[in-house]
Design a protein around this motif. Structure first.
Motif, PDB file in Angstrom:
ATOM      1  N   GLN A 380      34.554  20.774  11.629  1.00  0.00           N
ATOM      2  CA  GLN A 380      35.810  20.376  11.008  1.00  0.00           C
ATOM      3  C   GLN A 380      35.518  19.513   9.774  1.00  0.00           C
ATOM      4  OE1 GLN A 380      37.766  18.642  14.565  1.00  0.00           O
ATOM      5  NE2 GLN A 380      39.298  20.236  14.290  1.00  0.00           N
ATOM      6  N   ARG A 383      37.002  15.993   9.455  1.00  0.00           N
ATOM      7  CA  ARG A 383      36.378  15.008  10.335  1.00  0.00           C
ATOM      8  C   ARG A 383      35.041  14.559   9.768  1.00  0.00           C
ATOM      9  NH1 ARG A 383      40.075  13.209  14.193  1.00  0.00           N
ATOM     10  NH2 ARG A 383      41.241  14.997  15.005  1.00  0.00           N
ATOM     11  N   GLU A 447      40.870  19.243  22.220  1.00  0.00           N
ATOM     12  CA  GLU A 447      40.891  18.888  20.801  1.00  0.00           C
ATOM     13  C   GLU A 447      40.281  17.508  20.568  1.00  0.00           C
ATOM     14  OE1 GLU A 447      43.322  20.365  22.394  1.00  0.00           O
ATOM     15  OE2 GLU A 447      43.239  22.303  21.345  1.00  0.00           O
ATOM     16  N   ALA A 451      36.999  16.856  18.289  1.00  0.00           N
ATOM     17  CA  ALA A 451      37.066  15.942  17.142  1.00  0.00           C
ATOM     18  C   ALA A 451      35.942  14.919  17.205  1.00  0.00           C
ATOM     19  CB  ALA A 451      38.420  15.237  17.102  1.00  0.00           C
TER      20      ALA A 451
END
Length: 547
Positions: A380, A383, A447, A451
């Motif tokens: 991601q 992130r 999730e 993360a």
């Protein structure tokens, strides 16, 4: 003979300085003392002071604050700073470039004498400015408060840009003014700092930057002043004495000397932009044009730009094929991509073709390329690259070629380092497991776990199942129920408290899940194991030898 004022909150230090130097021998006829900023201001109100020796740190007002007050009211007074902080050696060197000195306590008397002699020479030189015109002399000698505020109002269009309006404002402020005065604006912009500084250090460096600009850039001009209209921005207003305009070649040489000193002493790069000669009422527009030139300068962080110098021409964007770069990044060939990016920027610089729009497009396309590679690898981007350092580097990336390359090296390095770590996926899985164990009592989701390791949830799920044989949700449930079983077996904790301990707020839901996987409800499970422990205890008791 001259007058000297010693300002220090330590009486012993004051007495040591007063008695340690033969002041008469170097031209000081009167030595005065003050033990704080307020006492010093009182002395200035009673006696003309030619040289001030001032401690830089005092409990009721710093030396820098006192100097600002002195410059506003007694601009001819020369100041020498004193301090006991050895960690400010760089500030010492910086301020020595300007009209001040900076001495470290305990002060060798020979160094003190040399500094005072230097200050006296400068004081006498400024006292001999008799050849100036009436207006030019006024700009120099009365610049600090009244005139500086007047100029800032002109630059900010607080005073309308018409000659009549400027004349009226000058008359209202009792400032001598002539519509025939012509000035040359010089914009000095700090383009980059080489390191992070505390607010206190940055204030000292900024002050030293201004003082050295006055010394190195303006010393060859009969009149002028230096303004600070914005952060990291100085505007020198040169000329104004009715003579021929400023010698551009000499000014360029002065700017180059100043720019060469900045990296060494101030840890920064500056660029200088010389504007067209203009009347006072035209200076606001001239300042705006210089700021625009700086905004359009994405090629050079340390250079003097002369009036009318040709800027890079806007042309059709010729961007590289970053599809090839994406393939190289996916294969981990970061050095080849960095070399290609640096080569492209260098080519545009040499061709004089690097414009803000071209650099902006290049940065955006490169960011898209990095994000695409991260997406392919399941990472991601927001992130991984959303931290403060990454965000600040990206925010500056379109300001200059060097800032763009700094961000590119950072983004590629961080992305490739993390992608390389993913090749050892068990480490990522172990990170996910550790996060689950630490948050068993919280309402965490797939999730949340993804993360934590900067991964796309679907990608983490695939990697996790490949290495553990379980989905994340099954592993999370198993861990929770194992903890619940241990608590039921080994403690008297109420069942509702056990449920809460492993993140279940709904007691009924916990009971159903526990029974589904443990073949018994929580209460029944506890009874079974309690009975088992009781049987074991009886067995151990019957097996023990009797006395």
């Amino acid at each position: 003979m001259h007058t000297l004022l010693i300002v220090d909150d330590e009486p012993l230090a004051v007495e040591g300085i007063r008695s340690g130097v033969d002041w008469d021998a170097i031209g000081i006829g009167r030595v005065l003392t003050a033990y704080g900023a307020e006492q010093a201001k009182t002395v200035f109100g009673e006696v003309p002071v030619d040289v001030m020796l001032c401690d830089i740190e005092m409990p009721q007002g710093s030396g820098l604050q006192l100097l600002e007050w002195v410059r506003a009211r007694y601009p001819r007074t020369q100041t020498i700073f004193l301090t006991c902080h050895a960690d400010f050696q760089y500030a010492k060197q910086a301020i020595q470039l300007g009209s001040l000195d900076y001495l470290l306590k305990p002060i060798p008397y020979a160094d003190l004498e040399a500094s005072v002699r230097k200050a006296l020479v400068k004081f006498d030189e400024e006292s001999e400015l008799s050849e100036f015109s009436q207006y030019g002399k006024y700009w120099v000698q009365h610049q600090p408060l009244l005139v500086e505020r007047f100029w800032l109002d002109i630059l900010n269009h607080e005073i309308p840009p018409q000659s009549e309006a400027v004349a009226k404002a000058a008359e209202a402020r009792n400032i001598p003014y002539s519509g025939e005065l012509v000035f040359v604006p010089l914009l000095i912009r700090i383009r980059r700092w080489y390191r992070e500084f505390s607010l206190r250090d940055k204030k000292i460096l900024s002050y030293a930057l201004r003082k050295s600009a006055e010394e190195l850039v303006m010393e060859r001009h009969d009149s002028g002043l230096l303004l600070s209209p914005a952060e990291e921005t100085m505007l020198a207003v040169l000329g104004g004495d009715g003579r021929e305009t400023v010698d551009l070649l000499r000014l360029k040489s002065s700017c180059e000397a100043y720019m060469a000193a900045c990296p060494r002493y101030f840890y920064c790069d500056v660029a200088c932009y010389i504007g067209e000669p203009a009347h006072v009422h035209e200076m606001g527009e001239g300042y705006r044009r210089l700021l625009e030139r700086d905004a359009n300068n994405v090629s050079y962080d340390s250079r003097v730009f002369l009036p009318g110098e040709q800027r890079a021409e806007a042309r059709a964007h010729s961007l590289p094929d970053m599809g090839v770069w994406a393939v190289l990044l996916k294969e981990g060939a970061r050095d080849k991509v960095l070399q290609a990016a640096e080569a492209y920027i260098g080519e545009q610089l040499r061709a004089g073709a690097l414009t803000p729009s071209l650099l902006g497009a290049f940065v955006q396309d490169f960011q898209q390329t990095v994000h695409y590679v991260l997406q392919v690898k399941g990472i991601q981007a927001h992130r991984l690259l959303g931290d403060r350092d990454s965000s600040e580097l990206y925010a500056r990336a379109t300001r200059s070629a060097q800032d763009a390359l700094a961000w590119i090296r950072h983004a590629v390095g961080k992305a490739m380092d993390y992608a390389s770590a993913l090749e050892h996926s068990p480490s990522v899985v172990e990170q996910a497991k550790a996060y689950i164990r630490e948050h068993l009592d919280a309402d965490i989701s797939r999730e949340d776990i993804a993360a934590h390791v900067f991964l796309n949830p679907d990608y983490l799920t695939r990697v996790f199942k490949r290495d553990t044989g379980q989905s994340i949700s099954d592993y999370l449930l198993q861990q929770r129920l194992d903890i619940a079983a241990q608590l039921l077996e080994n403690t008297d904790m109420p069942v509702s408290a056990v449920a809460s301990k492993i993140g279940y707020a709904n007691f009924s839901h916990f009971s159903r899940m526990f029974k589904k996987y443990m073949d018994a409800g929580p209460a029944e499970y506890r009874q079974r194991h309690a009975a088992g422990r009781h049987s074991e205890a009886q067995s151990r008791q019957s097996d023990s030898p009797r006395s």
